[in-house]
Design an enzyme around this catalytic site. Structure first.
Site, PDB file in Angstrom:
ATOM      1  N   HIS A   1       0.855  -1.188   0.000  1.00 50.18           N
ATOM      2  CA  HIS A   1       0.000   0.000   0.000  1.00 50.18           C
ATOM      3  C   HIS A   1       0.894   1.242   0.000  1.00 50.18           C
ATOM      4  O   HIS A   1       2.032   1.191   0.482  1.00 50.18           O
ATOM      5  CB  HIS A   1      -0.837  -0.051   1.282  1.00 50.18           C
TER       6      HIS A   1
ATOM      7  N   ASP B   1       3.398  -4.245   8.096  1.00 47.92           N
ATOM      8  CA  ASP B   1       2.167  -3.470   7.961  1.00 47.92           C
ATOM      9  C   ASP B   1       1.017  -4.440   8.214  1.00 47.92           C
ATOM     10  O   ASP B   1       0.751  -5.333   7.399  1.00 47.92           O
ATOM     11  CB  ASP B   1       2.098  -2.872   6.546  1.00 47.92           C
TER      12      ASP B   1
ATOM     13  N   GLN C   1      -4.185  -4.997   7.083  1.00 49.53           N
ATOM     14  CA  GLN C   1      -5.155  -5.969   6.560  1.00 49.53           C
ATOM     15  C   GLN C   1      -5.067  -7.313   7.268  1.00 49.53           C
ATOM     16  O   GLN C   1      -5.855  -8.210   6.973  1.00 49.53           O
ATOM     17  CB  GLN C   1      -4.938  -6.180   5.047  1.00 49.53           C
TER      18      GLN C   1
ATOM     19  N   LYS D   1     -10.257  -0.473  10.673  1.00 49.48           N
ATOM     20  CA  LYS D   1     -10.447  -1.671   9.851  1.00 49.48           C
ATOM     21  C   LYS D   1     -10.770  -2.895  10.705  1.00 49.48           C
ATOM     22  O   LYS D   1     -10.908  -3.998  10.197  1.00 49.48           O
ATOM     23  CB  LYS D   1      -9.196  -1.955   9.018  1.00 49.48           C
TER      24      LYS D   1
ATOM     25  N   CYS E   1      -4.935   2.198  -3.780  1.00 49.89           N
ATOM     26  CA  CYS E   1      -3.768   2.850  -3.183  1.00 49.89           C
ATOM     27  C   CYS E   1      -2.501   2.027  -3.341  1.00 49.89           C
ATOM     28  O   CYS E   1      -1.543   2.193  -2.603  1.00 49.89           O
ATOM     29  CB  CYS E   1      -3.967   3.142  -1.697  1.00 49.89           C
TER      30      CYS E   1
END
Lengths: 149, 409
Positions: B123, B199, B202, B225, B363
């Site tokens: 991302h 990261d 997700q 999220k 993105c």
């Protein structure tokens, strides 16, 4: 085939035809043209509009790049509409087109094939697709104006 | 087992509006972008504003003390959620700020010739900060090769050398939803003394994340999220690395004292990263989100999402007009196109049917090179999505070629 904005099938065909067989679709490297690149983070459209001004007229208008059906067809139709028009005439068309998208009264006759985007505002997010190249043309006009300041 | 129908009664976006948005059933399939919030999260934020409003870490009165207790209890719950220590997690505005803090904080360790290893599926928030750090330090950015979107550990071995100082990867890519073997990659990184940054935007909402077991050095994730509020996120870092990490933001409360000659003595981690008044309501809301998720096991959540994804893929394949780019991935993210229809045209058509999905490059502007298409439609599932949601998606996709119908009667 006579053109009628009362005929939804025909309007639909015009969009599809301009999407699949875009008019004035060609990359331009000629330095006399003003090149405007229209892209944004929120949208996938990546469209170049090339405008050649001469004696207060839009002598030529071409485009290249990628976009959705609405933005591609609208750009194709715009290039056909403004070619050979004076800047004033093109601005008038732009104003009427924006009125149409805003659901205001507008001059149907002046917009000719661009009338097929009349209902685009049923999906408000698509308004920016329909007017992407018109916004590009406006930028090109501003750049042209600056040259003469 | 996850019971999405029961779960929906906890979410005002469904419960308050009878499961509808406007006059159509609400089919929300953009959970990789953001998720709905349960009443418990909203109540928790309300509790701060209605019952215990005061600043944190500043007052000597009892009300302020109560806020301190609540704020640090939230930190504890959230730290436990990823098996971290409380002094190892700092609150941020979200995943992007956490990754910026990590990248700008690690910049001082980099020199010309050093390498930062990323992947092309990252991302923007795990690429752009590194671009800037690379420009400032002369360290080079390299990309881990992805074959068929999977990471081959032999390739990882080849890509990491003594020059590699930082490896920064999303555990799950936001476009394609593949799960990387982060634990194994971290081992390889550490063998070469590189710092492993993950990261988790997700992954943390969908997969059990244990920072100790993974043995990663840094982790970033967002609250919104994972059923939490917007504007709150977390940076995890191993304590010894946090000690050595300069803050991205300077201001109130992160310093112990400073003098007119420029001397600053910073607070200990994590407070040294929390300059200015924090998003206290957000922290309490994120705590409530963790508690809400804690009533399920991640195995259950994962199984539910995979079941929905498999049904969606079966349906889309049966429709015959879809091109699917990640049918074999390990998460509830399905990325596809309707053949011969530009993604945005298809998604607008789906929206007209009440099915809300994301289109574009999500993105992740380097990913198109991986899947050889400019833009895609992404549907992403969470605990409140139902089999009916999947059926609605499949049904709506069946005739997406007729996307112009929307504009004509």
């Amino acid at each position: 085939m006579s053109f009628s904005i009362k005929d939804p099938m025909m309007m639909r065909e015009i969009i599809l035809d301009n999407y699949q067989n875009p008019r004035n679709f060609e990359e331009v490297e000629d330095q006399r043209y003003i090149t405007i690149h229209m892209d944004s983070a929120s949208c996938i459209d990546d469209i170049y509009v090339y405008v050649l001004f001469e004696d207060g007229k839009v002598k030529d208008c071409k485009w290249s790049g990628k976009g959705c059906a609405i933005s591609s067809a609208s750009t194709s139709i715009m290039t056909e509409m403004v070619k050979g028009k004076t800047e004033e005439e093109a601005k008038k068309m732009m104003a009427e087109f924006n009125k149409m998208l805003a659901n205001e009264d507008y001059d149907e006759e002046l917009l000719a094939e661009a009338n097929c985007f009349k209902n685009v505002n049923r999906q408000p997010s698509r308004i920016t697709c329909a007017n992407i190249s018109w916004r590009g043309l406006e930028k090109a006009m501003n750049e042209e104006d600056k040259k003469h300041e | 087992m996850i019971d999405p129908y029961k779960i929906r009664s906890d979410f005002p976006m469904y419960h308050k509006h009878g499961g509808k948005f406007g006059d159509k059933p609400l089919i929300y399939l953009d959970n990789a972008a953001t998720t709905f919030k349960p009443y418990a999260v909203i109540k928790s934020e309300e509790h701060y504003y209605e019952d215990i409003t005061a600043n944190a870490h500043r007052g000597d009165y009892s009300l302020a003390h109560e806020v301190d207790v609540a704020y640090e209890k939230a930190r504890k719950t959230i730290a436990d959620f990823i098996n971290a220590r409380t002094d190892e997690i700092a609150f941020t505005s979200g995943d992007s700020m956490a990754l910026n803090q990590i990248a700008f904080g690690l910049g001082h360790k980099l020199h010309p010739g050093d390498e930062i290893l990323l992947s092309e599926a990252e991302h923007a928030s795990n690429i752009l900060p590194w671009f800037i750090i690379s420009q400032r330090t002369g360290a080079k950015i390299k990309y881990l090769p992805l074959s068929d979107n999977h990471v081959n550990l032999d390739e990882v071995e080849k890509a990491i050398s003594e020059k590699t100082k930082i490896v920064s990867l999303a555990m799950v890519s936001n476009v394609l939803g593949y799960l990387l073997p982060i634990k194994e990659i971290a081992q390889i990184a550490h063998k070469h003394h590189a710092i492993m940054v993950v990261d988790g935007a997700q992954s943390v909402p969908h997969i059990k994340t244990d920072v100790k077991d993974l043995d990663i050095d840094f982790l970033a994730f967002s609250g919104h999220k994972m059923l939490g509020p917007t504007g709150i996120g977390v940076m995890y870092g191993k304590r010894e690395l946090l000690d050595d990490l300069p803050p991205l933001l300077y201001g109130g409360e992160m310093n112990a004292r400073f003098k007119s000659d420029g001397y600053i003595s910073l607070e200990e981690p994590p407070l040294k990263f929390e300059a200015g008044t924090q998003n206290i309501a957000g922290a309490l809301g994120l705590e409530a989100a963790c508690e809400y998720l804690n009533q399920f096991s991640f195995d259950e959540i994962h199984a539910h999402e995979l079941k929905l994804k498999r049904l969606a893929i079966e349906g889309l394949l049966a429709n015959g007009n879809a091109e699917i780019y990640n049918a074999d991935n390990d998460t509830g993210i399905i990325t596809f196109n309707i053949k011969n229809v530009f993604s945005q045209d298809a998604a607008s058509y789906l929206a007209e049917k009440g099915v809300f999905v994301r289109t574009g490059q999500h993105c992740s502007k380097l990913t198109p090179d991986l899947i050889h298409t400019d833009s895609t439609i992404r549907a992403s599932f969470y605990i409140y999505n139902t089999v009916e949601d999947v059926k609605a998606l499949v049904e709506a996709c069946k005739h997406a070629e007729d996307f112009l119908d929307v504009f004509f009667d």
